[in-house]
Design an enzyme around this catalytic site. Structure first.
Site, PDB file in Angstrom:
ATOM      1  N   THR A   1      -5.241  18.571  -3.354  1.00 53.86           N
ATOM      2  CA  THR A   1      -4.805  17.644  -4.214  1.00 53.86           C
ATOM      3  C   THR A   1      -5.792  17.240  -5.372  1.00 53.86           C
ATOM      4  O   THR A   1      -6.813  17.052  -5.169  1.00 53.86           O
ATOM      5  CB  THR A   1      -4.585  16.182  -3.624  1.00 53.86           C
ATOM      6  OG1 THR A   1      -3.559  16.380  -2.463  1.00 53.86           O
ATOM      7  CG2 THR A   1      -4.207  15.148  -4.532  1.00 53.86           C
TER       8      THR A   1
ATOM      9  N   LYS B   1      -1.901  20.810  -5.892  1.00 52.26           N
ATOM     10  CA  LYS B   1      -1.228  19.555  -6.070  1.00 52.26           C
ATOM     11  C   LYS B   1      -2.112  18.562  -6.637  1.00 52.26           C
ATOM     12  O   LYS B   1      -3.008  18.336  -6.148  1.00 52.26           O
ATOM     13  CB  LYS B   1      -0.711  19.147  -4.793  1.00 52.26           C
ATOM     14  CG  LYS B   1       0.122  17.639  -4.776  1.00 52.26           C
ATOM     15  CD  LYS B   1       0.507  17.486  -3.355  1.00 52.26           C
ATOM     16  CE  LYS B   1       1.477  16.025  -3.301  1.00 52.26           C
ATOM     17  NZ  LYS B   1       0.586  14.969  -3.276  1.00 52.26           N
TER      18      LYS B   1
ATOM     19  N   TYR C   1      -8.570  16.709   0.200  1.00 57.11           N
ATOM     20  CA  TYR C   1      -9.361  16.117  -0.988  1.00 57.11           C
ATOM     21  C   TYR C   1     -10.747  16.826  -0.920  1.00 57.11           C
ATOM     22  O   TYR C   1     -11.478  16.654  -0.002  1.00 57.11           O
ATOM     23  CB  TYR C   1      -9.410  14.645  -1.008  1.00 57.11           C
ATOM     24  CG  TYR C   1      -8.219  13.888  -1.418  1.00 57.11           C
ATOM     25  CD1 TYR C   1      -7.752  13.885  -2.548  1.00 57.11           C
ATOM     26  CD2 TYR C   1      -7.535  13.196  -0.460  1.00 57.11           C
ATOM     27  CE1 TYR C   1      -6.590  13.203  -3.193  1.00 57.11           C
ATOM     28  CE2 TYR C   1      -6.322  12.594  -0.819  1.00 57.11           C
ATOM     29  CZ  TYR C   1      -5.872  12.372  -2.091  1.00 57.11           C
ATOM     30  OH  TYR C   1      -4.774  11.784  -2.415  1.00 57.11           O
TER      31      TYR C   1
ATOM     32  N   GLY D   1      10.321  11.333  -5.695  1.00 54.23           N
ATOM     33  CA  GLY D   1      11.437  10.866  -5.651  1.00 54.23           C
ATOM     34  C   GLY D   1      12.948  11.314  -5.086  1.00 54.23           C
ATOM     35  O   GLY D   1      13.885  11.001  -5.142  1.00 54.23           O
TER      36      GLY D   1
ATOM     37  N   SER E   1      -2.210  14.993   6.046  1.00 50.14           N
ATOM     38  CA  SER E   1      -3.105  14.498   5.064  1.00 50.14           C
ATOM     39  C   SER E   1      -4.475  14.445   5.395  1.00 50.14           C
ATOM     40  O   SER E   1      -4.836  14.258   6.746  1.00 50.14           O
ATOM     41  CB  SER E   1      -2.751  13.129   4.578  1.00 50.14           C
ATOM     42  OG  SER E   1      -3.795  12.547   3.842  1.00 50.14           O
TER      43      SER E   1
ATOM     44  N   ASP F   1       7.790  17.268  -5.637  1.00 45.51           N
ATOM     45  CA  ASP F   1       8.042  16.505  -4.940  1.00 45.51           C
ATOM     46  C   ASP F   1       8.115  15.368  -5.844  1.00 45.51           C
ATOM     47  O   ASP F   1       8.268  15.173  -7.071  1.00 45.51           O
ATOM     48  CB  ASP F   1       6.835  16.024  -3.994  1.00 45.51           C
ATOM     49  CG  ASP F   1       5.689  15.391  -4.535  1.00 45.51           C
ATOM     50  OD1 ASP F   1       5.494  15.269  -5.884  1.00 45.51           O
ATOM     51  OD2 ASP F   1       4.697  15.114  -3.863  1.00 45.51           O
TER      52      ASP F   1
ATOM     53  N   ARG G   1       2.104   6.993  -8.318  1.00 43.54           N
ATOM     54  CA  ARG G   1       0.937   6.200  -7.768  1.00 43.54           C
ATOM     55  C   ARG G   1      -0.600   6.296  -8.340  1.00 43.54           C
ATOM     56  O   ARG G   1      -1.372   5.748  -8.229  1.00 43.54           O
ATOM     57  CB  ARG G   1       0.885   6.183  -6.353  1.00 43.54           C
ATOM     58  CG  ARG G   1       2.194   6.081  -5.506  1.00 43.54           C
ATOM     59  CD  ARG G   1       2.145   6.657  -3.996  1.00 43.54           C
ATOM     60  NE  ARG G   1       1.102   6.261  -3.171  1.00 43.54           N
ATOM     61  CZ  ARG G   1       1.114   5.230  -2.649  1.00 43.54           C
ATOM     62  NH1 ARG G   1       1.890   4.108  -2.802  1.00 43.54           N
ATOM     63  NH2 ARG G   1       0.094   4.932  -1.648  1.00 43.54           N
TER      64      ARG G   1
ATOM     65  N   HIS H   1       2.187  12.403  -7.974  1.00 46.39           N
ATOM     66  CA  HIS H   1       1.606  11.520  -6.923  1.00 46.39           C
ATOM     67  C   HIS H   1       2.479  10.436  -6.612  1.00 46.39           C
ATOM     68  O   HIS H   1       2.263   9.147  -6.288  1.00 46.39           O
ATOM     69  CB  HIS H   1       0.314  10.942  -7.410  1.00 46.39           C
ATOM     70  CG  HIS H   1      -0.595  10.974  -6.172  1.00 46.39           C
ATOM     71  ND1 HIS H   1      -1.844  11.639  -5.892  1.00 46.39           N
ATOM     72  CD2 HIS H   1      -0.745  10.549  -5.095  1.00 46.39           C
ATOM     73  CE1 HIS H   1      -2.471  11.577  -4.845  1.00 46.39           C
ATOM     74  NE2 HIS H   1      -1.695  10.480  -4.137  1.00 46.39           N
TER      75      HIS H   1
ATOM     76  N   GLN I   1      -3.419  19.234   3.853  1.00 46.98           N
ATOM     77  CA  GLN I   1      -3.626  18.614   2.667  1.00 46.98           C
ATOM     78  C   GLN I   1      -5.337  18.299   2.472  1.00 46.98           C
ATOM     79  O   GLN I   1      -5.887  17.625   3.237  1.00 46.98           O
ATOM     80  CB  GLN I   1      -2.966  17.490   2.271  1.00 46.98           C
ATOM     81  CG  GLN I   1      -3.119  16.787   0.986  1.00 46.98           C
ATOM     82  CD  GLN I   1      -4.225  15.788   0.920  1.00 46.98           C
ATOM     83  OE1 GLN I   1      -4.422  15.068   1.938  1.00 46.98           O
ATOM     84  NE2 GLN I   1      -4.728  15.413  -0.334  1.00 46.98           N
TER      85      GLN I   1
ATOM     86  N   ARG J   1      15.506  11.884  -2.653  1.00 52.03           N
ATOM     87  CA  ARG J   1      16.125  11.020  -1.699  1.00 52.03           C
ATOM     88  C   ARG J   1      17.678  11.440  -1.426  1.00 52.03           C
ATOM     89  O   ARG J   1      18.087  10.764  -0.671  1.00 52.03           O
ATOM     90  CB  ARG J   1      16.537   9.676  -2.336  1.00 52.03           C
ATOM     91  CG  ARG J   1      14.969   8.902  -2.645  1.00 52.03           C
ATOM     92  CD  ARG J   1      14.339   8.470  -1.378  1.00 52.03           C
ATOM     93  NE  ARG J   1      13.083   7.786  -1.678  1.00 52.03           N
ATOM     94  CZ  ARG J   1      11.849   8.258  -2.148  1.00 52.03           C
ATOM     95  NH1 ARG J   1      11.890   9.349  -1.989  1.00 52.03           N
ATOM     96  NH2 ARG J   1      10.764   7.203  -2.302  1.00 52.03           N
TER      97      ARG J   1
ATOM     98  N   TYR K   1       0.818  -1.195  -0.039  1.00 53.43           N
ATOM     99  CA  TYR K   1      -0.054   0.125  -0.054  1.00 53.43           C
ATOM    100  C   TYR K   1       1.061   1.269  -0.147  1.00 53.43           C
ATOM    101  O   TYR K   1       0.590   2.368  -0.558  1.00 53.43           O
ATOM    102  CB  TYR K   1      -1.192  -0.082   1.146  1.00 53.43           C
ATOM    103  CG  TYR K   1      -1.798   1.171   1.333  1.00 53.43           C
ATOM    104  CD1 TYR K   1      -2.823   1.603   0.491  1.00 53.43           C
ATOM    105  CD2 TYR K   1      -1.228   2.245   2.251  1.00 53.43           C
ATOM    106  CE1 TYR K   1      -3.622   2.852   0.477  1.00 53.43           C
ATOM    107  CE2 TYR K   1      -2.035   3.445   2.417  1.00 53.43           C
ATOM    108  CZ  TYR K   1      -2.889   3.823   1.654  1.00 53.43           C
ATOM    109  OH  TYR K   1      -3.651   4.934   1.655  1.00 53.43           O
TER     110      TYR K   1
END
Lengths: 367, 367, 367, 367
Positions: free
Chosen positions: B159, B232, B133, B289, B110, B287, B259, B256, B131, B291, B28
């Protein structure tokens, strides 16, 4: 310490080094910055370049000899500065310099040598350069220069690309610490930079950059010595003009073997623009990933005066001591001569034009 | 919950996360849309970019500080919104916000947090964004905004790229279901969209899109609150003008995390055109990846005001709780400062121009 | 024949097909020509294409419906012709056509079906096309056309890219032979081409090409029937004009799934130039490597009217019979709708412009 | 020595060769120079090229026949010179030449054949060429030419790309030595070059290049014989003019199969510029990595008159003797004809224009 018969290339030395040496020491010596992208790119960039020979050239007077700072250089292959040779051999840099002397290769001795610079000079019959990290106090820097001059070193190589350590995760994961009996003996007694004692957040901007050198320091350095001063590592062509303005006598294109900042370009991809910018005013050398005679050919073809090899020296020293290093250097010399023969290039200057350019081929076809 | 000593980078946290966490929960949290092409491309695109340092720059006053919406931002690193922190830690978002507070990082909470937004705010000493929805009914949306305002949140991040769920095959194969005791507590009682009860064919166009927001809804939203509203995920530069017209105060370039729709471009490849289109009118964040400190450098160099990190927060929370998240964020801060030092960029604004462009090098050579 | 719960994509069906089916049959069905370069390239080319969504589009009237040859096509997904379905299911094409009917997908029945074309038509409630290999004798070809017309088939798909078999090494290595009870029942009694009985050298130019069709044969064919005739496989844009001149009503861009000539380009790379050449005069379809809703989106965006899927039908038929094929087709339909929703494209025509072009982004940046 | 039934392509012969043959002999035969980059690139370059067929072409008079030096060549496939066939078969070159005769393929016999050139000629019913290394003394060279003429050889192929051996690490690691009973019998009694007996440094420039041929030697050679002289290996288009000036009758584009200098370009990438430079004055042949009928098609399409195959002959000879070599050559002939059929090219000359060019497609689209 026997060298197996199937050790016939620098990659064989590298493989055996990884088989034989303690993991933490391997991580220190061979570990890259962060994800190793630049380390691998240094090699991949050489492998991508294609060569273009001329046929049936008269090679009867072929030679790889050149001149650098007024001295005859048998092969354009110089030992790069690498720290702590005692990590892989009890005699450390003394063993290395004997191999360099035997094969007539010049050697750059690191500030972080594990043997005194004077002892190395005494064991040497080849030409030596001294690699310098600017010290926190100018007096300490000056002390190092004077000692190198007195010991007969022929040039100063000042390393400028490590104001802070790179993010060496391999080394961190292995928990590397200098073993008993191995230290930077030439720096004994000098004060080193340290971070402010805070508990939270990044330490980098809190003291670790203290006393990191700027262009003024390079100008000061050049004024202190009559030896040629080479700047290592040049990456950006825009730094050529200030470097020449500061009085340096040579440039070394380098990304510290991929050990400082990851995702820097491969050195061989950086070389042409820097050579163009220098425009012949001083010699330009290059290191980073040199493992084959064809790599040397490519560097010379793209404008380098000579190349430096670092890691392979430690690989061969670990695997075969003096014999290993001398053998490794002979392999490189032989591969270079074989490549020149197969390219039809009797002199290093003839290597210009041996790079295959797809675009040039295509435009030729359209005529 | 001890953090092994060899956990020295965000990739180490990711690796340990996969070793320690239940497969269905991993699927998930870490599972991509479809074949994971965009997920991997997000990383690969960062890795392809090469950096170009300046040598010997004076770093004595170096700092990574910037200003965003009138507030001082110590590092351009903000926690991205991620759902259900209780999946990997019993304290959930409370533990996360304590780590963010400790390291002075702003956090985006979130809509699907597993702890009430008020409780998170209470545990926080850093700045929080909420954030959102868009809910099926505007009243429910309004309720969320008012609660966030009342609890002291500083911005709304709406988002817009998930009108339907992505094709998350990893998650489907693992048969993930929310475990007992983990739920979107802040949405309790709100009606959710559902598909028409048919037996054959795709359910997507049969109800699942019901009430998906359009530009009018964004304009309405911006009119309801005095907080800055960030959009976003922006992917297409053509959406910049309608976004600014609707009244948003900032944009977040995002796919995302790979995703939602597979084979979207990497966010770092999308950033420059969007920054060009925005032309400085509002801040642009990114945003996907992130790292490494060098990833942040590249994002800033290409015009981002700050970056958001999502997955690494969950990795570190799972592996080390508060200590893990704080350590992970400190690693990023340290890597960023080290990269700035090694690039010779004392301020974030100096990162402009640190991207190596092969073409630029080539044309320089021809002059 | 149960379908495991973690079979959630076409790749899952493919994986299970390889786990469950006899190696020789697998080699016949899935084996590529020569080294499989075109087979893999078909997929790789789709994976290289990046999509570019629009945000916050009103999707309340979204639909994937289109019209083809005057008929309503619910989804632009048609079953490609594939031979001998009895190889993987005892009911063969009867089982397949029931699944196609259940999901409202049109199906192309192969000349080499293992069930009579009339029986398939009888079991069908969806629209059928008949795929034709031109026979050695025109009378035989005519017989097939008349039977297809009488059975209610809606179009003739004439395959032109296999004048000789491809070099199917996988199949040869596995020693595939048609098992007892499986044969091309619709060709029973027709004379087939054969090579001259020589002992040395290649047999290809010694009889195997006998009676291979030319443009005249296509013109003759189009004159024999009032059904639309589609040409499969068009690869070269230069063949568009002769095809239209011969009277065909549609074109199918195909490389036979990489099973005839290896190193042909990927079909999705061929599509745009053919669409440009056709310029809207007839519909252009495409097959080859379609496994995802996003693949369909890309084909439509680049000008295809619909796509055909071949191998996945056999994978799903082998794994789950009617339920497998219906489930597989529903997955494709669902993925297509989800992709349209996430791209903000309520109609197939809106997919134009959803292809991300790096160059376009770059030039936008320079303005 | 049975050939397994699943040996259906040249790669199958290669695989079985590696399973069956002694490691040191394999290393000698199949080992590349240095890192094998050119060896692999020879193949990769063929695999990158995409083909573009024409549909529905009349193939009733198809043929792969051509004319070379006034003689009919059934297929444009000639056996390349390879040394010491006795390493893999007790009958050595006698077995090979019988297979070449059986399949009507011309064969180039190596200077380093392990059977006398006269005996090979006696066993042959096909046309033979003689490959020549210029000897240290012109008299010895002349002796070889006269013997070849007297034995009925039809051309001289003079190899010019090996003034010194390549850096064959694979061979060195395996410690290959010629076994008892295998030698270069045709050179018996001729003086060979040797390095000066020194102990340190590269031997290459110390004697190994002694007597390496130059352009004058080629002109002398061409004057000594009325047979056509072909030059192998041409890599640089700039060498075409001197070659034609020296009087050669044909050119062979080759990089010695990646066995001399590593990182040379793939031969198929070199071919077009050389063909353009030659401009039809003499035939241009090519070798290096040919394993498929489509490879031959690509070489012919790019201007080659014929191709040479080397390694596959030794693979097949080791695996199946006469039957193996004849089978392998028949596979190539069959694959070539099948490719021509599937491309719609009834004659070799029709292969021009069967190369897919992405750029050409793109520009077509813009019209």
């Amino acid at each position: 310490m026997t060298i197996p018969a199937d050790t016939v290339s620098l990659f064989d030395y590298e493989r055996r080094f990884h088989e034989r040496v303690d993991p933490a020491i391997r991580a220190y010596i061979a570990g890259a910055a962060a994800d190793g992208i630049t380390l691998r790119e240094n090699r991949a960039a050489f492998d991508r370049i294609r060569l273009m020979p001329r046929a049936l050239v008269d090679m009867s007077a072929a030679s790889a000899v050149s001149t650098l700072f007024g001295e005859r250089l048998d092969y354009p292959i110089i030992l790069a500065p690498t720290a702590y040779h005692k990590l892989v051999h009890p005699q450390g840099e003394l063993e290395t310099v004997r191999a360099a002397s035997l094969t007539n290769c010049w050697m750059t001795v690191s500030t972080q040598a594990s043997v005194s610079l004077e002892a190395i000079a005494e064991a040497s019959t080849t030409k030596l350069w001294f690699q310098l990290y600017m010290q926190l106090h100018r007096n300490d820097t000056l002390t190092l220069i004077r000692r190198a001059e007195d010991a007969g070193y022929k040039a100063i190589v000042v390393t400028i690309d490590a104001p802070v350590n790179g993010i060496r995760n391999d080394e961190q994961r292995a928990g590397f610490r200098l073993p008993e009996g191995v230290s930077a003996v030439n720096l004994s007694g000098f004060e080193q930079r340290s971070a402010a004692p805070e508990t939270v957040g990044s330490p980098v901007f809190k003291g670790l950059l203290q006393g990191a050198p700027c262009w003024d320091d390079i100008a000061w350095l050049c004024a202190q010595t009559s030896l040629p001063v080479l700047l290592k590592s040049i990456v950006n062509p825009a730094d050529v003009v200030p470097a020449l303005g500061a009085g340096v006598s040579g440039l070394i294109v380098s990304n510290h073997g991929g050990r400082t900042l990851d995702t820097l370009p491969a050195t061989i991809d950086l070389l042409p623009a820097i050579v163009a910018e220098v425009s012949g005013r001083v010699p330009v050398l290059v290191d980073g990933g040199i493992r084959r005679g064809t790599d040397i050919v490519k560097a010379i073809a793209l404008g380098a005066t000579a190349v430096l090899v670092g890691q392979p020296v430690l690989h061969a020293l670990a695997v075969g001591g003096l014999a290993g290093v001398a053998h490794m250097l002979t392999i490189l010399q032989t591969e270079l001569e074989a490549a020149m023969a197969l390219l039809g290039a009797p002199r290093l200057a003839d290597l210009k034009g041996t790079i295959f350019e797809r675009g040039a081929m295509a435009s030729r076809m359209q005529n």
